[in-house]
Design a protein around this motif. Structure first.
Motif, PDB file in Angstrom:
ATOM      1  N   GLY A 105       0.814  -1.209   0.000  1.00 53.38           N
ATOM      2  CA  GLY A 105       0.000   0.000   0.000  1.00 53.38           C
ATOM      3  C   GLY A 105       0.845   1.255   0.000  1.00 53.38           C
ATOM      4  N   ARG A 106       1.880   1.264   0.811  1.00 53.52           N
ATOM      5  CA  ARG A 106       2.765   2.430   0.894  1.00 53.52           C
ATOM      6  C   ARG A 106       3.463   2.698  -0.428  1.00 53.52           C
ATOM      7  NH1 ARG A 106       7.828   1.691   4.645  1.00 53.52           N
ATOM      8  NH2 ARG A 106       8.896   1.135   2.697  1.00 53.52           N
ATOM      9  N   MET A 107       3.954   1.623  -1.068  1.00 46.96           N
ATOM     10  CA  MET A 107       4.688   1.800  -2.315  1.00 46.96           C
ATOM     11  C   MET A 107       3.759   2.110  -3.485  1.00 46.96           C
ATOM     12  SD  MET A 107       7.699  -1.027  -1.742  1.00 46.96           S
ATOM     13  CE  MET A 107       8.662  -0.462  -3.135  1.00 46.96           C
ATOM     14  N   CYS A 108       2.547   1.565  -3.446  1.00 46.80           N
ATOM     15  CA  CYS A 108       1.550   1.942  -4.449  1.00 46.80           C
ATOM     16  C   CYS A 108       1.223   3.429  -4.340  1.00 46.80           C
ATOM     17  CB  CYS A 108       0.276   1.125  -4.268  1.00 46.80           C
ATOM     18  SG  CYS A 108       0.375  -0.590  -4.830  1.00 46.80           S
ATOM     19  N   ALA A 109       1.150   3.910  -3.091  1.00 46.23           N
ATOM     20  CA  ALA A 109       0.837   5.325  -2.869  1.00 46.23           C
ATOM     21  C   ALA A 109       1.888   6.233  -3.490  1.00 46.23           C
ATOM     22  CB  ALA A 109       0.704   5.604  -1.373  1.00 46.23           C
ATOM     23  N   HIS A 110       3.159   5.800  -3.483  1.00 49.16           N
ATOM     24  CA  HIS A 110       4.209   6.598  -4.135  1.00 49.16           C
ATOM     25  C   HIS A 110       3.862   6.822  -5.606  1.00 49.16           C
ATOM     26  CE1 HIS A 110       6.613   6.329  -0.618  1.00 49.16           C
ATOM     27  NE2 HIS A 110       7.169   5.155  -0.840  1.00 49.16           N
ATOM     28  N   ALA A 111       3.446   5.739  -6.286  1.00 53.13           N
ATOM     29  CA  ALA A 111       3.109   5.845  -7.709  1.00 53.13           C
ATOM     30  C   ALA A 111       1.862   6.705  -7.913  1.00 53.13           C
ATOM     31  CB  ALA A 111       2.902   4.450  -8.302  1.00 53.13           C
ATOM     32  N   GLU A 112       0.877   6.513  -7.045  1.00 56.35           N
ATOM     33  CA  GLU A 112      -0.362   7.277  -7.177  1.00 56.35           C
ATOM     34  C   GLU A 112      -0.122   8.769  -6.988  1.00 56.35           C
ATOM     35  OE1 GLU A 112      -2.836   5.324  -4.317  1.00 56.35           O
ATOM     36  OE2 GLU A 112      -2.636   3.397  -5.351  1.00 56.35           O
ATOM     37  N   LEU A 128       6.740   0.916  -9.961  1.00 55.05           N
ATOM     38  CA  LEU A 128       6.885   2.313 -10.352  1.00 55.05           C
ATOM     39  C   LEU A 128       7.164   3.182  -9.131  1.00 55.05           C
ATOM     40  CD1 LEU A 128       4.031   2.492 -13.007  1.00 55.05           C
ATOM     41  CD2 LEU A 128       6.496   2.499 -13.447  1.00 55.05           C
ATOM     42  N   GLY A 129       6.524   2.829  -7.993  1.00 55.54           N
ATOM     43  CA  GLY A 129       6.813   3.539  -6.758  1.00 55.54           C
ATOM     44  C   GLY A 129       8.269   3.393  -6.368  1.00 55.54           C
ATOM     45  N   HIS A 130       8.806   2.192  -6.560  1.00 51.87           N
ATOM     46  CA  HIS A 130      10.229   1.979  -6.282  1.00 51.87           C
ATOM     47  C   HIS A 130      11.105   2.794  -7.237  1.00 51.87           C
ATOM     48  CE1 HIS A 130      13.905  -0.078  -7.747  1.00 51.87           C
ATOM     49  NE2 HIS A 130      14.239   0.046  -6.477  1.00 51.87           N
ATOM     50  N   ALA A 131      10.758   2.780  -8.532  1.00 50.99           N
ATOM     51  CA  ALA A 131      11.556   3.506  -9.515  1.00 50.99           C
ATOM     52  C   ALA A 131      11.572   5.008  -9.217  1.00 50.99           C
ATOM     53  CB  ALA A 131      11.008   3.254 -10.926  1.00 50.99           C
ATOM     54  N   LEU A 132      10.474   5.520  -8.695  1.00 52.57           N
ATOM     55  CA  LEU A 132      10.357   6.947  -8.424  1.00 52.57           C
ATOM     56  C   LEU A 132      11.043   7.374  -7.131  1.00 52.57           C
ATOM     57  CD1 LEU A 132       6.632   7.270  -9.510  1.00 52.57           C
ATOM     58  CD2 LEU A 132       8.539   8.476 -10.606  1.00 52.57           C
ATOM     59  N   THR A 133      11.083   6.473  -6.150  1.00 55.73           N
ATOM     60  CA  THR A 133      11.555   6.859  -4.811  1.00 55.73           C
ATOM     61  C   THR A 133      12.755   6.064  -4.316  1.00 55.73           C
ATOM     62  OG1 THR A 133      10.118   5.291  -3.636  1.00 55.73           O
ATOM     63  CG2 THR A 133       9.173   7.457  -4.205  1.00 55.73           C
ATOM     64  N   GLY A 134      13.015   4.892  -4.925  1.00 54.64           N
ATOM     65  CA  GLY A 134      14.070   4.020  -4.419  1.00 54.64           C
ATOM     66  C   GLY A 134      13.641   3.195  -3.227  1.00 54.64           C
ATOM     67  N   ASP A 135      12.389   3.295  -2.833  1.00 51.77           N
ATOM     68  CA  ASP A 135      11.877   2.573  -1.672  1.00 51.77           C
ATOM     69  C   ASP A 135      11.844   1.075  -1.949  1.00 51.77           C
ATOM     70  OD1 ASP A 135      10.762   2.022   0.768  1.00 51.77           O
ATOM     71  OD2 ASP A 135       8.811   2.935   0.367  1.00 51.77           O
ATOM     72  N   THR A 136      12.457   0.270  -1.098  1.00 47.61           N
ATOM     73  CA  THR A 136      12.462  -1.189  -1.240  1.00 47.61           C
ATOM     74  C   THR A 136      12.869  -1.825   0.083  1.00 47.61           C
ATOM     75  OG1 THR A 136      13.559  -3.086  -2.293  1.00 47.61           O
ATOM     76  CG2 THR A 136      14.809  -1.048  -2.176  1.00 47.61           C
TER      77      THR A 136
END
Length: 439
Positions: A105-112, A128-136
């Motif tokens: 949910g958190r990483m989906c929110a980055h993309a949204e 996409l959330g990871h690509a945008l923020t590096g979050d993993t």
């Protein structure tokens, strides 16, 4: 590629990564676990699986400058990449891992937040959330040099990978698989796919500057076939009563067959797992303490509810013994042929369940229900995976007519925990438990 980066990668592969994984265990005192009232002791092979996953992601951090990195969709013929020396990562597996850790949910929110629709597949939104923020949760993923996709599972992967290709300014290679409307082989379609593979090989030669080693390719196909056959034997042990593991276990143990296919480590792992499962069958050890009913799962796992669902079904004496999802990496295995690698790969990858007509899927489910002596069916209508979820209400009705098998449809999502309705799901499952127990 640089000598320093290559030396660093080899050091980590041979010395650093094994030492780091061992060091992580130092000082961790394992408290003896009291016997679980619902489950048999965990599979010993699970420890080896954890090591393989940890090593795979750890080593990926040291690939830049040492070897090219490819991000690959689960349905792409990765065997073609192996002779070119690519280190392969699977964004879908990474997204499932994020979902299992309840980070989806958190990483989906980055993309949204960057304008991507909540209706988009959660695997894509997480990636996409990871690509945008590096979050993993795995520390760091290496930047890809190549994207390799196939549309045999869905069209979303193509548009998702197009976004990544533009973001990283790297090549995207697509293996296009015509949809199978009948079980009759379409020779022009097969020739079309073989031709694509020949073109893909030429493109990879151009990108990497390396000649394609066809002998190494044939060995890779042979290894992939052997590994997939072992995975099929692993799943076949669940035909025993009681089943030595459940599909909830298999969802985790399928990672090597998806992301490490064509490598020795995957083959070795499934030999280890198969030996342990066969020993359990021999001694009558079931995955759950009291197996009264046997179930089938349709569609991808609900990754963030695995433990809760395992406990819930086990508390009713119900063991999941087969699934269309785990079976997908064993179903087309016999088609692989090292003597005709390109043609056999085209055939195997185009015949996967999501690239096939619904009658094929219905017949497959009917066969699995009979072979595994299934008493009830749980169908996950996944908001993210529309190709997998289409036709499920018709399949539910037809299986009831043909086999009089009780079933339930759960509406949820594969990796975005925000889309799970606890009360609605529990109500449906309670009615299902009663129907199965009264059979």
């Amino acid at each position: 590629m640089t000598l320093l980066s290559t030396a660093r990668y080899r050091f980590m592969k041979e010395i650093g990564a094994p030492a780091a994984l061992r060091f992580g265990k130092i000082g961790k005192k394992r408290r003896p676990r009291p016997p679980d009232p619902l489950f048999a002791p965990p599979l010993k092979a699970a420890r080896r699986l954890k090591e393989i996953i940890g090593r795979h992601y750890l080593l990926s951090r040291y690939t830049p400058g040492a070897m090219p990195v490819a991000w690959v969709t689960s349905g792409a013929p990765v065997e073609i990449l192996r002779p070119f020396g690519y280190y392969t990562l699977y964004p879908e597996n990474h997204s499932a891992l994020c979902g299992a850790q309840k980070l989806g949910g958190r990483m989906c929110a980055h993309a949204e937040e960057h304008g991507y629709s909540p209706d988009l597949c959660s695997y894509a939104r997480i990636d996409l959330g990871h690509a945008l923020t590096g979050d993993t949760p795995v520390g760091r993923l290496p930047r890809p040099d190549l994207l390799f996709a196939s549309n045999n599972i869905c069209q979303t992967v193509l548009y998702w990978y197009k976004v990544l290709a533009a973001r990283y300014d790297i090549p995207l290679i697509l293996f296009d698989t015509p949809y199978r409307f009948t079980d009759t082989e379409d020779r022009p379609a097969l020739d079309y796919m073989v031709g694509q593979m020949e073109e893909i090989i030429l493109e990879l030669e151009r990108i990497t500057g390396r000649r394609f080693d066809r002998q190494a390719f044939s060995r890779t196909v042979a290894l992939a076939k052997e590994t997939s056959l072992l995975w099929g034997k692993v799943l076949a042990t669940l035909e025993a009563r009681p089943a030595p593991m459940t599909i909830f276990d298999a969802f985790a143990h399928m990672l090597p067959i998806v992301s490490l296919r064509g490598l020795d480590v995957a083959r070795g792992y499934y030999r280890l797992l198969l030996d342990e499962l066969e020993e359990r069958v021999q001694h009558g050890i079931g995955a759950i303490r009291e197996e009264r009913k046997r179930l089938m799962w349709d569609n991808i796992a609900i990754w963030y509810r695995m433990r809760e669902h395992a406990n819930l079904f086990a508390s009713h004496g119900m063991a999941f013994v087969t699934a269309t999802y785990t079976n997908a990496w064993a179903e087309t295995t016999p088609m692989l042929d090292p003597e005709r690698p390109l043609e056999s790969l085209a055939r195997a990858y185009s015949c996967v369940i999501l690239n096939n007509h619904l009658e094929h899927r219905l017949n497959l489910m009917e066969r699995l229900i009979r072979e595994y002596r299934v008493d009830g069916l749980v169908i996950h209508s996944a908001r993210s995976c529309k190709p997998y979820s289409v036709g499920q209400y018709d399949i539910k009705r037809l299986l009831l007519e043909r086999l009089s098998i009780p079933s339930v449809i759960i509406e949820a999502d594969i990796a975005d925990e925000r889309l799970y309705a606890e009360e609605q799901t529990r109500t449906r499952l309670e009615a299902f438990f009663e129907a199965v127990e009264n059979e």
